[in-house]
Design an enzyme around this catalytic site. Structure first.
Site, PDB file in Angstrom:
ATOM      1  N   ASP A  20       0.837  -1.196   0.000  1.00 12.21           N
ATOM      2  CA  ASP A  20       0.000   0.000   0.000  1.00 12.21           C
ATOM      3  C   ASP A  20       0.877   1.252   0.000  1.00 12.21           C
ATOM      4  O   ASP A  20       1.677   1.449   0.930  1.00 12.21           O
ATOM      5  CB  ASP A  20      -0.897  -0.023   1.245  1.00 12.21           C
ATOM      6  CG  ASP A  20      -2.065   0.934   1.150  1.00 12.21           C
ATOM      7  OD1 ASP A  20      -2.071   1.777   0.238  1.00 12.21           O
ATOM      8  OD2 ASP A  20      -2.974   0.847   1.987  1.00 12.21           O
ATOM      9  N   ASP A  21       0.733   2.080  -1.028  1.00 10.83           N
ATOM     10  CA  ASP A  21       1.488   3.337  -1.129  1.00 10.83           C
ATOM     11  C   ASP A  21       2.997   3.107  -1.208  1.00 10.83           C
ATOM     12  O   ASP A  21       3.782   3.970  -0.818  1.00 10.83           O
ATOM     13  CB  ASP A  21       1.189   4.262   0.049  1.00 10.83           C
ATOM     14  CG  ASP A  21      -0.138   4.987  -0.078  1.00 10.83           C
ATOM     15  OD1 ASP A  21      -0.929   4.618  -0.963  1.00 10.83           O
ATOM     16  OD2 ASP A  21      -0.397   5.907   0.720  1.00 10.83           O
ATOM     17  N   CYS A  43      -5.886   3.855  -4.291  1.00 12.96           N
ATOM     18  CA  CYS A  43      -5.937   2.457  -3.868  1.00 12.96           C
ATOM     19  C   CYS A  43      -7.224   1.718  -4.220  1.00 12.96           C
ATOM     20  O   CYS A  43      -7.168   0.632  -4.799  1.00 12.96           O
ATOM     21  CB  CYS A  43      -5.666   2.365  -2.371  1.00 12.96           C
ATOM     22  SG  CYS A  43      -6.565   3.539  -1.366  1.00 12.96           S
ATOM     23  N   ARG A  53      -7.600  -1.807  -6.414  1.00 11.95           N
ATOM     24  CA  ARG A  53      -8.044  -3.049  -5.798  1.00 11.95           C
ATOM     25  C   ARG A  53      -9.293  -3.596  -6.486  1.00 11.95           C
ATOM     26  O   ARG A  53      -9.457  -4.811  -6.639  1.00 11.95           O
ATOM     27  CB  ARG A  53      -8.280  -2.817  -4.301  1.00 11.95           C
ATOM     28  CG  ARG A  53      -6.995  -2.491  -3.573  1.00 11.95           C
ATOM     29  CD  ARG A  53      -7.206  -1.871  -2.189  1.00 11.95           C
ATOM     30  NE  ARG A  53      -5.958  -1.328  -1.710  1.00 11.95           N
ATOM     31  CZ  ARG A  53      -5.031  -2.019  -1.044  1.00 11.95           C
ATOM     32  NH1 ARG A  53      -5.248  -3.294  -0.758  1.00 11.95           N
ATOM     33  NH2 ARG A  53      -3.910  -1.456  -0.661  1.00 11.95           N
ATOM     34  N   LYS A  96      -6.138  -5.039   4.260  1.00 14.49           N
ATOM     35  CA  LYS A  96      -6.948  -3.894   3.840  1.00 14.49           C
ATOM     36  C   LYS A  96      -7.984  -4.321   2.805  1.00 14.49           C
ATOM     37  O   LYS A  96      -7.660  -4.984   1.828  1.00 14.49           O
ATOM     38  CB  LYS A  96      -6.027  -2.814   3.264  1.00 14.49           C
ATOM     39  CG  LYS A  96      -6.743  -1.597   2.689  1.00 14.49           C
ATOM     40  CD  LYS A  96      -5.745  -0.517   2.334  1.00 14.49           C
ATOM     41  CE  LYS A  96      -6.382   0.645   1.612  1.00 14.49           C
ATOM     42  NZ  LYS A  96      -5.446   1.760   1.393  1.00 14.49           N
ATOM     43  N   HIS A 106     -11.147  -1.867   1.823  1.00 14.35           N
ATOM     44  CA  HIS A 106     -11.342  -0.555   1.192  1.00 14.35           C
ATOM     45  C   HIS A 106     -12.116  -0.645  -0.118  1.00 14.35           C
ATOM     46  O   HIS A 106     -11.856   0.083  -1.071  1.00 14.35           O
ATOM     47  CB  HIS A 106      -9.987   0.135   0.966  1.00 14.35           C
ATOM     48  CG  HIS A 106     -10.094   1.640   0.970  1.00 14.35           C
ATOM     49  ND1 HIS A 106      -9.147   2.462   0.384  1.00 14.35           N
ATOM     50  CD2 HIS A 106     -11.041   2.471   1.483  1.00 14.35           C
ATOM     51  CE1 HIS A 106      -9.495   3.715   0.541  1.00 14.35           C
ATOM     52  NE2 HIS A 106     -10.646   3.759   1.201  1.00 14.35           N
ATOM     53  N   HIS A 146       1.433   2.495   3.676  1.00 16.11           N
ATOM     54  CA  HIS A 146       0.486   3.575   3.920  1.00 16.11           C
ATOM     55  C   HIS A 146       0.669   4.123   5.337  1.00 16.11           C
ATOM     56  O   HIS A 146       1.003   3.385   6.255  1.00 16.11           O
ATOM     57  CB  HIS A 146      -0.931   3.028   3.745  1.00 16.11           C
ATOM     58  CG  HIS A 146      -2.008   4.061   3.595  1.00 16.11           C
ATOM     59  ND1 HIS A 146      -2.411   4.874   4.625  1.00 16.11           N
ATOM     60  CD2 HIS A 146      -2.782   4.397   2.534  1.00 16.11           C
ATOM     61  CE1 HIS A 146      -3.387   5.662   4.212  1.00 16.11           C
ATOM     62  NE2 HIS A 146      -3.625   5.402   2.935  1.00 16.11           N
ATOM     63  N   ASP A 187      -0.344  -0.829  -4.768  1.00 16.22           N
ATOM     64  CA  ASP A 187      -1.615  -0.328  -5.305  1.00 16.22           C
ATOM     65  C   ASP A 187      -1.498   1.032  -5.979  1.00 16.22           C
ATOM     66  O   ASP A 187      -2.396   1.447  -6.706  1.00 16.22           O
ATOM     67  CB  ASP A 187      -2.693  -0.289  -4.211  1.00 16.22           C
ATOM     68  CG  ASP A 187      -2.372   0.651  -3.067  1.00 16.22           C
ATOM     69  OD1 ASP A 187      -1.248   1.178  -3.004  1.00 16.22           O
ATOM     70  OD2 ASP A 187      -3.265   0.862  -2.215  1.00 16.22           O
ATOM     71  N   ASN A 188      -0.426   1.759  -5.716  1.00 13.99           N
ATOM     72  CA  ASN A 188      -0.159   3.055  -6.366  1.00 13.99           C
ATOM     73  C   ASN A 188       1.200   3.529  -5.895  1.00 13.99           C
ATOM     74  O   ASN A 188       1.872   2.862  -5.108  1.00 13.99           O
ATOM     75  CB  ASN A 188      -1.246   4.098  -6.039  1.00 13.99           C
ATOM     76  CG  ASN A 188      -1.640   4.188  -4.587  1.00 13.99           C
ATOM     77  OD1 ASN A 188      -2.779   3.911  -4.223  1.00 13.99           O
ATOM     78  ND2 ASN A 188      -0.704   4.550  -3.721  1.00 13.99           N
ATOM     79  N   LYS A 239       1.788   9.576  -5.912  1.00 15.69           N
ATOM     80  CA  LYS A 239       0.458   8.979  -5.886  1.00 15.69           C
ATOM     81  C   LYS A 239      -0.602  10.031  -6.196  1.00 15.69           C
ATOM     82  O   LYS A 239      -0.432  11.208  -5.905  1.00 15.69           O
ATOM     83  CB  LYS A 239       0.204   8.408  -4.483  1.00 15.69           C
ATOM     84  CG  LYS A 239      -1.233   8.028  -4.164  1.00 15.69           C
ATOM     85  CD  LYS A 239      -1.389   7.641  -2.702  1.00 15.69           C
ATOM     86  CE  LYS A 239      -2.830   7.366  -2.331  1.00 15.69           C
ATOM     87  NZ  LYS A 239      -2.991   6.972  -0.909  1.00 15.69           N
TER      88      LYS A 239
END
Length: 765
Positions: free
Chosen positions: A70-71, A108, A112, A168, A170, A260, A366-367, A427
């Site tokens: 994540d991130d 994100c 996903r 996660k 989301h 993240h 994810d990014n 991002k």
């Protein structure tokens, strides 16, 4: 390449897991699959594929594992150029393939959704993050996956797979994250058989808001809890139970909260990087850039980009700034190594139960790395989300808390650009920094050229179609009676064995008005400022096949090509439901659709209600409201919290202490306190607080006992966008405490009896 020894030696001893040379050798393809014989047995038979046609269709009982960071920026893994120690993902890369032209969406939730469905995120209702449900006027922004786009868990469930989701999620509207659902957009409602994780965009790593299947669970009493570790413990348990009692294959998704914010990790992982980043972001970014060329991750002729706007030269920073900013990166690197270690534990467990060779593993982010830390970094991510800067003095005062459970950290922008090496920006942009991600594919039985780099252009929506292709699975026409939309992604299965095939030719991007279109090596990008007309947005044009770091803007030199690309974007936007566009900033948190429970003006909560996440709690931002609590006390000594929302970084709490009624509002940089002038009587009493909005984000709080005003005070500032990342509790302050003024009473549970807690909300939502 990973150098194998008797065991992996780190610059600081890691207490929780040490991989043996045999384990890492097995992952890296240096030994045979029989390195561990104690669990070989039937599992070996399951993984044999004597007549398999590698690169096309694999055995029908092959397991699938998606691992999502994540991130995490393009260069954060050592196998993609980083100095950060990530031996376990490196080992997967050594025995698999690295894709260096793989792309995701700029944020994100859209990534996903595209990953799990094989469709474009806009078409399935997830054009932006799931926090922002824009209502029925914006079907592309409902914060949920359309039933017309079945997930891979739903599809493979029809093929006999069991599916497990961890970490996660989301992918459901935040306002639906209540203990009573609705559950249809939670993981179990989207085809997964088990779930252990969190529903929203982020959570504390040491005291998270956790859901087990469809039930919120309290983990605060567990010792030495860290979410990433416990998540992998749970994943390994799922696998153990599965292979012990079930002959079917499985799908498992591990969705780490790392990297993240909040960046939080056990101290020893930060300590192992002490002094590592004293040279600063200019030196480290250049080193990563050169290492990426050596690894073949970027072309030899790639050009080095300048610092992003607003990032100073490291040598121009003060001594305190250098000390502070280096500490932020030490914590970030420590969290990356800690996450890599958990991936190693997961892979080792697959090996120990004989399933490693029989599992296709895909690792991605994810990014790109986030810009939210601002120029100085952040220790309070509620302030960050409310666009309230944190000054250097405050940050330095909290230096020793960085990376711990006493801070909610995001690193400064200078380090975010390092994470995104070799690209410019961050991002949430459609520059490569926002959308280009590592992709490691590990499948020993299906890959011949282990350790190679693949350069085909791919998008996250292509992953699940690739899995369907490899498994020989056809998309069902209907799922639960709902006709299914076609897959949008394109299989890249052949690239596992053929480095020469072409990649995807066309892919659009859009995120809150920022947009881009890629086609055949060309890319056009439209920048957007919040509130400005979309038709006025400036466009840039890059020939990314030759200019990977997007340095040469050819918009003026190639106007005909730019026009062609703009028309192509319009075509793709119409095809994939990009319109209507919106340009949401943090005001997206203020969207409360009328069909949500949060749109109500009155709430009644009862004692022992499960913890309620903030995004599903009464929407009190920038409006007048009251909280009324009928209660009973046998004595004046019965005190404690009546209702509390939030934790040490932000929130509010209403409580009785020393026989006085107290309301405190924690802004994050100041706590406003209103205390009653009179004592609260024993027996049956109804207490009340009322906040009267006087100006935007400020007002007067009055306290009452049995309708008599007993206190009054000003709240000079309230949160404009996001109140907290920790939810609401009745009769106690669970997880972290809103105020230190409870004393040493922990959750400060109320000693009397609460009949109910009533919220009455006034004015505009």
């Amino acid at each position: 390449m990973l150098k194998l020894k008797d065991e992996i030696k780190w610059s600081s001893p890691l207490k929780r897991f040490t991989a043996t040379a045999a384990t890492l050798a097995l992952i890296s393809g240096c030994t045979t699959g029989n390195a561990s014989s104690d669990n070989a047995g039937d599992a070996t038979a399951r993984t044999e594929s004597e007549n398999a046609d590698q690169g096309s269709e694999v055995e029908p009982d092959t397991n699938i594992a998606y691992i999502v960071l994540d991130d995490s920026g393009f260069s954060d893994l050592a196998s993609y150029g980083s100095e950060i120690e990530t031996p376990y993902t490196d080992a997967l890369a050594d025995n698999g393939l690295r894709y260096n032209n793989f792309h995701v969406n700029p944020t994100c939730s859209p990534t996903r959704a595209a990953l799990l469905t094989g469709r474009q995120a806009h078409s399935v209702g997830m054009a932006t993050v799931a926090n922002f449900d824009m209502g029925s006027d914006y079907p592309n922004k409902r914060g949920r996956i359309s039933p017309k786009a079945g997930t891979i868990a739903e599809v493979l469930g029809g093929e006999g797979y069991n599916s497990y989701a961890l970490g996660k999620w989301h992918l459901s509207p935040s306002h639906q994250a209540t203990p009573s659902g609705p559950y249809d957009n939670w993981p179990l409602g989207k085809g997964f058989d088990r779930f252990y994780g969190f529903l929203e965009d982020s959570t504390d790593q040491f005291q998270p808001e956790i859901v087990n299947d469809n039930t919120f669970v309290d983990v605060t009493e567990e010792e030495d809890y860290h979410f990433s570790e416990v998540m992998v413990d749970q994943a390994n348990q799922y696998i153990t139970d599965h292979v012990s009692t079930n002959d079917s294959p499985f799908l498992i998704t591990l969705n780490f909260g790392s990297q993240h914010q909040p960046v939080q990790v056990p101290d020893e992982y930060i300590e192992m990087y002490e002094g590592k980043y004293d040279e600063g972001w200019d030196v480290i970014r250049k080193q990563r850039f050169e290492r990426q060329k050596e690894l073949g991750i970027i072309p030899e002729d790639a050009e080095f980009v300048e610092r992003n706007p607003g990032i100073p030269a490291w040598d121009d920073l003060s001594e305190d700034e250098q000390k502070l900013f280096a500490r932020f990166q030490e914590a970030y690197a420590g969290m990356m190594t800690h996450t890599d270690e958990q991936i190693g534990r997961f892979v080792e467990h697959l090996r120990s139960v004989g399933e490693l060779d029989n599992t296709i593993i895909m690792v991605m982010s994810d990014n790109g790395a986030s810009v939210l830390g601002g120029p100085n970094g952040s220790i309070n991510h509620t302030l960050t989300y409310n666009v309230i800067p944190q000054e250097m003095d405050e940050l330095m005062d909290n230096y020793d808390k960085i990376g711990t459970n006493e801070a909610k950290v995001e690193f400064p922008n200078g380090w975010a650009q390092v994470s995104n090496t070799p690209f410019k920006m961050y991002k949430a942009t459609t520059y490569e920094a926002g959308i280009r991600s590592p992709l490691i594919v590990h499948y020993p039985e299906g890959i011949d050229d282990k350790g190679e780099v693949r350069g085909q252009y791919q998008h996250v929506s292509d992953i699940t179609p690739t899995i369907y292709d490899l498994l020989g699975v056809e998309l069902p026409k209907e799922i639960d009676g709902v006709k299914q939309m076609k897959l949008h992604g394109e299989s890249f299965a052949e690239s596992l064995v053929n480095p020469e095939i072409e990649g995807k030719q066309t892919q659009f991007y859009e995120s809150n008005g920022v947009r881009a279109i890629y086609d055949g090596g060309w890319k056009a990008i439209a920048s957007h400022q919040l509130g400005e007309p979309f038709e006025d947005d400036p466009w840039e044009l890059y020939h990314v096949a030759e200019d990977v770091t997007e340095i040469k803007n050819l918009a003026e030199a190639e106007p005909k090509k730019l026009k062609e690309m703009q028309k192509l974007f319009e075509k793709e936007a119409k095809k994939y439901d990009v319109l209507p566009m919106t340009d949401l900033g943090p005001d997206g948190f203020l969207s409360v659709p009328e069909d949500s429970q949060r749109a109500k003006d009155k709430f009644i909560f009862y004692p022992n209600m499960s913890h309620l996440p903030e995004a599903a709690s009464p929407f009190i931002l920038n409006r007048s409201f009251s909280i009324t609590v009928p209660l009973h006390r046998d004595s004046k000594e019965e005190e404690g919290v009546l209702v509390a929302l939030g934790g040490y970084q932000s929130g509010y709490t209403l409580y009785l202490k020393d026989n006085r009624l107290v309301y405190e509002y924690n802004m994050g940089n100041e706590i406003y306190r209103v205390e009653s002038d009179e004592e609260i009587p024993e027996g049956e009493t109804t207490v009340k607080m009322h906040f009267e909005k006087t100006e935007d984000h400020q007002g007067i709080t009055s306290l009452y006992a049995d309708e008599k005003q007993i206190g009054k005070g000003e709240i000079a500032q309230t949160h404009p966008f996001k109140l907290s990342f920790e939810g609401l509790s009745i009769g106690k302050d669970s997880l972290y405490q809103v105020t230190p003024n409870y004393g040493e009473n922990g959750v400060f549970e109320f000693g009397g009896e609460i009949e109910k807690v009533i919220y009455d909300l006034e004015g505009q939502k």
